[in-house]
Design an enzyme around this catalytic site. Structure first.
Site, short mmCIF file in Angstrom:
data_model
loop_
_atom_site.label_atom_id
_atom_site.label_comp_id
_atom_site.label_asym_id
_atom_site.label_seq_id
_atom_site.Cartn_x
_atom_site.Cartn_y
_atom_site.Cartn_z
CG ASP A 100 -7.36 20.49 5.19
OD1 ASP A 100 -6.46 21.36 5.48
OD2 ASP A 100 -8.44 19.80 6.70
N GLY B 92 -15.28 12.56 13.49
CA GLY B 92 -14.71 10.55 13.70
C GLY B 92 -13.88 10.00 14.71
CB VAL C 5 -8.58 7.48 13.77
CG1 VAL C 5 -6.84 6.67 13.42
CG2 VAL C 5 -9.07 8.72 12.36
CE1 TYR D 287 -1.01 3.94 15.07
CE2 TYR D 287 1.78 2.82 14.71
CZ TYR D 287 0.49 4.06 15.41
OH TYR D 287 0.58 4.14 16.53
CB ALA D 288 1.99 7.48 10.30
CE LYS E 75 -10.04 10.08 8.44
NZ LYS E 75 -9.70 10.88 7.66
CD GLU F 180 -13.22 10.30 20.67
OE1 GLU F 180 -14.67 10.21 21.17
OE2 GLU F 180 -13.14 10.30 21.65
N GLY F 181 -12.24 13.04 17.11
CA GLY F 181 -12.12 14.19 16.71
C GLY F 181 -13.44 14.95 16.89
CD GLU F 182 -17.52 19.68 15.99
OE1 GLU F 182 -17.89 20.19 15.69
OE2 GLU F 182 -15.81 20.26 15.49
#
Length: 655
Positions: free
Chosen positions: A497, A372, A374, A446-447, A392, A368-370
């Site tokens: 990126d 989105g 996953v 999935y990694a 995602k 979880e980030g700013e």
């Protein structure tokens, strides 16, 4: 405990690490002074729990935190309880603890990761589970896995219990084994279990191997021979010859080969200080050496020109800062058009990639980030079996135009890469999309081993324990990313990126490029800095961006190569965050541009072979056309890997 579990109780007088956030949660009536998180291992199996308690709520304290069992210090108000179950692994151990915590305004998800490294068994024990007793004696070290004894000087035998006459030279200071010119060195001749009749020091100079001279005779055993200070003429072989009372003669030799000055010193006797600025390095004879780059060169001038140099040194930085400010102002006013040379990707229909909602079942959030979320899930593929996937989506509260744009871009890029449905082995596998649901999802493989950055951290901790740098494994990751970049360049797709955080490692240890939307949304990271270009706020990975991307907003396959150089630096440094000498940890656009214009580049990581660092530096040439292509980078890295005959170009680096 006997079942390999851990019970930890800690009393605290105050809270560190964002105490206000903790206090806010503890004081909410619904929580009654308690925050409890469930903990899971990398396979998401339950491994215990973490509890934070406020002792002012006496009725909420569990039994093991009462009655002095937690060694409550005077004035302690908080108690931390940790319970870990079945901790069998002898490799770095990690668990993730998470919970939904009620605050005054809402209930929010919280998570943190606990890690520790098992560095060896307790004294006197060895084995996979440290359940066997060592037999070593007389201060010998016991190998933690097989119990073999490393004897101290003067002892031999399986248990190091047999006295053994021998001679040992002990250097002081020791440790790294590297001796610098201009420093001091003492050599002690140690002869345990011998009745010494005579001790002689002999020296054979490195520059004159045919001449050996006696430098001290009749010395007392265990006394030191001093070299104060070390000079290049002192390099050579120092032999300690011990004659026992019974006539036996035993000797040993210490080789001194000091060719370098201590860090930040130079000169014949290494007595002059460098104190280089703007990323310059300290040379053995010339002092500060300017890093290679278009904006930096060594200039020899006479005294009459010194005033001019001082004026330029004062004016040029100011001009650069003013220019940077003008660029930002023009960008905000819409006068500066960003020249993005990447091929525009048409928003083609994704109906052929639509996944039936009945074929996928979501499990739990893994990132979880700013911008989105996953979520891990299981997808039933046409072949009839299920595969692990990562899905995602955009956070509902961050459904901005730029987030939607980047999200859609990632869908289209992945669909284009997978036109033949097979994709590329070094690009994360794309399974499809869910566009008819709310929220929408991008579904990829999935990694198992997480992102490359975190995997490098694990290798770093293993290196601290085993001393194995796993350079070939890391070079394999670098080769895989270069291979993936070659495919993107072939398709004329610009990633924008390339960084270790955006590369995932599969269960077969294959590096795969991921995160094509520049969404910056999987993990909250300090790698991104807020900028405001043209009135729209963006998060940009400034320390990974090429000069032309920072200055003009140009993103090309060549700018991806620049970013790849930073990624290769991350691989060489075991996942350290880049830090430019002379600049802050988190520079803004103007500061970053100024550093790069002066020729400042990331310095060679510790234990990074020069052959690898040369490849890294080749990615940071200011002229984009002179940077190597991904294909050329792949060839250069492959040349460092073992050949069919077992030969390789990286030597003497303890691979």
């Amino acid at each position: 405990m006997e079942n390999c579990s851990l019970r930890l109780c800690v009393a605290l007088t105050k809270l560190n690490y964002d105490p206000e956030a903790y206090r806010m949660a503890l004081e909410v009536p619904e929580n009654r002074g308690r925050i409890e998180c469930q903990c899971r291992d990398r396979q998401f199996r339950s491994k215990g729990k973490f509890v934070l308690l406020d002792t002012s709520f006496k009725d909420m304290l569990p039994e093991r935190a009462q009655g002095g069992r937690c060694d409550m210090a005077e004035g302690a108000r908080y108690v931390v309880l940790f319970e870990g179950n079945e901790i069998w692994s002898t490799s770095p151990w990690q668990i993730q603890c998470d919970a939904f915590v009620t605050l005054y305004a809402a209930t929010v998800p919280a998570e943190f990761i606990l890690r520790y490294d098992i560095t060896g068994c307790p004294d006197g024990r060895y084995g996979l589970y440290c359940d066997k007793d060592c037999v070593c004696k007389n201060g010998a070290r016991c190998h933690g896995f097989n119990g073999a004894c490393e004897c101290r000087p003067g002892w031999r035998g399986m248990a190091c219990d047999i006295p053994w006459p021998e001679v040992v030279v002990i250097p002081t200071p020791g440790g790294s084994g590297l001796n610098y010119i201009g420093t001091n060195l003492s050599l002690t001749c140690f002869a345990p279990h011998m009745q010494v009749a005579n001790l002689t020091w002999m020296f054979q100079a490195e520059s004159d191997s045919s001449n050996t001279k006696i430098i001290d005779e009749g010395a007392v055993p265990n006394s030191s021979f001093n070299i104060h200070p070390i000079t290049e003429s002192a390099n050579g072989e120092y032999t300690c010859v011990v004659k026992a009372i019974g006539g036996e003669v035993v000797n040993t030799t210490f080789v001194l080969n000091a060719t370098k000055c201590p860090p930040n010193y130079y000169g014949k006797e290494c007595s002059q200080v460098c104190d280089c600025q703007y990323g310059g390095t300290c040379g053995r004879w010339e002092g500060c050496v300017c890093p290679s780059g278009q904006f930096c060169e060594n200039v020899t001038i006479n005294v009459n020109n010194q005033v001019v140099v001082k004026v330029l040194a004062t004016v040029l930085p100011a001009m650069a800062v003013v220019g940077c400010i003008v660029i930002v102002i023009l960008a905000r006013q819409g006068w500066l058009q960003t020249a993005n040379t990447e091929v525009d990707i048409e928003m083609e229909p994704l109906s052929s990639w639509e996944i039936d909602r009945q074929d996928i079942r979501f499990e739990h959030m893994i990132g979880e980030g700013e911008f989105g979320h996953v979520v891990r899930g299981r997808l039933r593929v046409p072949q009839g079996y299920e595969v692990l996937v990562a899905a995602k989506s955009i956070r509902p509260d961050r459904m901005t135009a730029s987030a939607v744009r980047d999200f859609r871009r990632e869908m289209d890029v992945l669909a284009r890469i997978h036109e033949d449905k097979e994709g590329h082995p070094n690009v994360v596998k794309f399974y499809g999309v869910l566009t008819k649901s709310d929220p929408q999802y991008i579904v990829v493989e999935y990694a198992t081993n997480e992102e490359l950055r975190r995997y490098l951290w694990t290798l770093r901790e293993e290196y601290k324990v085993t001393g194995n740098r796993k350079l070939l494994e890391r070079l394999g990751f670098a080769s895989g990313v270069a291979n993936g970049l070659s495919e993107l360049a072939r398709l004329k797709i610009v990633h924008r990126d390339i960084a270790a955080r955006n590369v995932v490692i599969s269960d077969r240890k294959v590096a795969k490029i991921a995160d094509f939307g520049l969404s910056r949304d999987v993990y909250v990271s300090s790698a991104y800095q807020r900028t405001n270009q043209g009135g729209e706020e963006e998060l940009l990975p400034l320390k990974w961006m090429a000069v032309e991307s920072l200055r003009d907003g140009v993103y090309t396959c060549e700018s991806d190569v620049w970013s790849y150089g930073v990624l290769l630096w991350e691989i060489a440094s075991f996942g350290e965050e880049p830090r430019y000498a002379g600049g802050p940890m988190h520079p803004d656009v103007c500061t970053m541009l100024e550093l790069l214009r002066k020729g400042v580049r990331l310095q060679q990581p510790h234990n990074c072979p020069m052959s690898v660092y040369k490849i890294i530096r080749s990615c940071w040439i200011v002229d984009p056309s002179k940077r190597p292509t991904p294909v050329e980078l792949n060839k250069k890295i492959d040349q460092l890997m073992p050949s069919r005959h077992g030969a390789h170009l990286i030597i003497n680096h303890n691979i």
